[in-house]
Enzyme design. Structure first.
Site, PDB file in Angstrom:
ATOM      1  N   LYS A  80       0.852  -1.197   0.000  1.00 33.78           N
ATOM      2  CA  LYS A  80       0.000   0.000   0.000  1.00 33.78           C
ATOM      3  C   LYS A  80       0.885   1.243   0.000  1.00 33.78           C
ATOM      4  O   LYS A  80       1.901   1.268   0.703  1.00 33.78           O
ATOM      5  CB  LYS A  80      -0.900  -0.032   1.241  1.00 33.78           C
ATOM      6  N   SER A 155      -9.925   1.671   2.628  1.00 35.94           N
ATOM      7  CA  SER A 155      -9.022   2.459   1.818  1.00 35.94           C
ATOM      8  C   SER A 155      -7.940   1.648   1.106  1.00 35.94           C
ATOM      9  O   SER A 155      -7.355   2.138   0.153  1.00 35.94           O
ATOM     10  CB  SER A 155      -8.338   3.503   2.696  1.00 35.94           C
ATOM     11  N   SER A 179     -10.246  -0.669   6.793  1.00 34.69           N
ATOM     12  CA  SER A 179      -9.591  -0.540   5.482  1.00 34.69           C
ATOM     13  C   SER A 179      -8.859  -1.759   4.960  1.00 34.69           C
ATOM     14  O   SER A 179      -8.457  -1.777   3.803  1.00 34.69           O
ATOM     15  CB  SER A 179      -8.621   0.633   5.498  1.00 34.69           C
TER      16      SER A 179
HETATM   17  N1  GLN Z   1     -13.506   3.965   5.922  1.00 32.15           N
HETATM   18  C1  GLN Z   1     -12.987   4.430   7.164  1.00 32.15           C
HETATM   19  C2  GLN Z   1     -12.592   5.875   7.015  1.00 32.15           C
HETATM   20  O1  GLN Z   1     -12.840   6.418   6.006  1.00 32.15           O
HETATM   21  C3  GLN Z   1     -11.821   3.602   7.584  1.00 32.15           C
HETATM   22  C4  GLN Z   1     -10.596   3.868   6.783  1.00 32.15           C
HETATM   23  C5  GLN Z   1      -9.439   3.074   7.249  1.00 32.15           C
HETATM   24  O2  GLN Z   1      -9.572   2.039   7.887  1.00 32.15           O
HETATM   25  N2  GLN Z   1      -8.270   3.585   6.930  1.00 32.15           N
HETATM   26  O3  GLN Z   1     -12.018   6.467   7.874  1.00 32.15           O
END
Ligand code: GLN
Length: 486
Positions: A80, A155, A179
């Site tokens: 990532k 994400s 995410s």
């Molecule tokens: N979807 C959640 C957010 O937008 C979690 C994102 C994540 O786990 N980085 O914050």
């Protein structure tokens, strides 16, 4: 024959590399060819590094030839784009870091490099990991390998899609509120968020430091156990990282779950969930019971406050963490006559709309006069959520729930309505608030052929039991994997 090497799992490749039946160079080339074939459609990568990867592969082959090479030697991975990688650009999918090349490796990257793993490239993601669909990337969205009109989740959407499409053998993501687990669910792969502090976060760009965790995406549970073992462990460079010994997760995969107590939270089977998701999860629970586990109903009464709590705490932490992107230290700089104007212009140009929204929310929640009403209150609710789980684990060994209320949605479907997007993480966010380990494993497909994920939550530092249950389920053959047609 070498054409299909990209389909191998880590466990298969490890054995064949050790026996010298295949070379790291052939395996890496096979993945790079696959990436070249698919990337125009998927956009799972922000940066692909063919030259560096082939150099690493040649070095891995030399090491394998000498014998006694570590487990991950010669295994091609996607990373990532939130992990600092020495010499390779790290953007966090933001324009503000569009040209940033870190001078050092994140601890987990250094460990993997040391072990001889190969880095194919940097995977796409939501900007600064804020999002649930990878549509908040400054480099365009990643598409779901099972249906190119749909999102890959987020994400860590690029990391999930790259594994699902066999562009790599496995990948790394991060999980602050879901995410890793949500994109794993949307793309039909295995994803683990370990216990908070199980894995070092040094050199991982911070979003919300009390929630962020590092974790793997893999094709099988065994691979997840192998990779997690390499990632976990203490780190003098991260004072929040636990020095507890790391168990041999692969050895924990005994296939035996007789007598295992599975908690099923009442609050997680609620209105608004896709019927097909619910059926698949109920089916998996039945299968686990047939394998000898016992299900017990449990209650997590503060579940309904999880999203609100998360969006106060995560944005508060993000507003502080992102203050460092000012045009002076890293990346983008928009020149101006004075410093304040330089900061303003740089941040206005460098950050996307979701990141700006979060910085404003977080700054507000922390401002004097509102701090007690929002931030402090949210901290208290976080404690109540953690206690819910502590109480539940007195009566069960793992907790099983859906990962997300739906399967992958269409690109663009939720972009106009951030609150709808935030609901995608309704079943994963509490796990981060409580600091627990959680994984996502495929448990079926909906009528449109989109993958459905099962979430298994473990007690703190008990990744082994969570993996054992997931592996027993996977081995039972109740769920037959379908490769995406690409
Ligand atoms: N979807 C959640 C957010 O937008 C979690 C994102 C994540 O786990 N980085 O914050």
């Amino acid at each position: 024959m070498s054409a299909e090497l990209f389909r191998l799992t880590i466990a298969e490749a490890r054995d064949r590399l050790a026996r010298r039946e295949i070379s790291a160079v052939d395996l890496t080339r096979s993945c790079l060819d696959r990436i070249a074939d698919l990337e125009r459609r998927l956009n799972a990568f922000i940066t692909v590094c063919p030259r560096e990867a082939m150099d690493q592969a040649a070095a891995a082959d030399a090491r394998l030839a000498r014998g006694g090479a570590p487990t991950l030697c010669g295994i091609p991975l996607a990373i990532k784009d939130i992990y600092l990688t020495r010499g390779i650009r790290t953007t966090c999918a933001s324009k503000i870091l569009g040209n940033f090349v870190a001078p050092y490796d994140a601890t987990v990257i250094a460990k993997l490099r040391e072990a001889g793993a190969i880095f194919l490239g940097k995977a796409n993601m939501d900007e600064f990991a804020m999002g649930s669909s990878t549509e908040n990337s400054a480099f365009g969205p990643t598409r779901n390998p099972y249906d190119l009109r749909r999102v890959a989740g987020g994400s860590s959407g690029g990391s999930a899609a790259a594994v699902a499409a066999d562009e790599c053998l496995a990948s790394l993501g991060t999980d602050t509120g879901g995410s890793i687990r949500e994109p794993a669910s949307f793309c039909g792969v295995v994803g683990i968020k370990p216990t908070y502090s199980r894995v070092s976060r040094y050199g991982v760009i911070a979003f919300a430091s009390s929630l962020d965790q590092v974790g793997p995406f893999t094709k099988t549970v065994r691979d997840a156990a192998i990779l997690l073992h390499e990632l976990a462990g203490g780190d003098p460079l991260d004072s929040t990282c636990s020095a507890r010994p790391v168990p041999n997760y692969e050895a924990a995969l005994t296939g035996d779950i007789k007598g295992l107590r599975i908690g099923v939270p009442r609050e997680y089977f609620v209105e608004g969930m896709d019927r097909e998701v619910e059926e698949a999860v109920r089916g998996a629970l039945k299968q686990l019971a047939e394998l000898g586990a016992q299900t017990v109903e449990i209650s997590l009464p503060h579940t309904e406050y999880a999203i609100a709590t998360y969006y106060i705490l995560a944005t508060a932490e993000a507003s502080a963490n992102l203050a460092r992107y000012d045009g002076i230290r890293y990346g983008l700089r928009v020149e101006a006559d004075n410093n304040i104007e330089l900061y303003n212009r740089t941040r206005a140009k460098g950050f996307g709309p979701e990141v700006k929204r979060r910085i404003m929310l977080g700054t507000f929640a922390l401002s004097s006069g509102y701090y007690d009403a929002y931030y402090l209150k949210a901290q208290k609710v976080r404690t109540l959520i953690r206690r819910d789980f502590e109480r539940a684990f007195a009566n069960c060994d793992i907790i099983v729930t859906p990962v997300a209320p739906t399967t992958a949605f269409n690109l663009g479907e939720k972009m106009a309505d951030p609150l709808q997007m935030y609901l995608s993480d309704i079943f994963t966010i509490s796990v981060n608030l409580a600091g627990l380990p959680g994984l996502s494993i495929p448990c079926g497909y909906d009528r449109a052929g989109m993958p459905i994920g099962l979430q298994i939550i473990g007690a703190p530092f008990d990744e082994a039991t969570m993996l054992r249950a997931a592996d027993a389920y996977e081995r039972s053959g109740a769920m037959i994997r379908r490769s995406p047609t690409l």
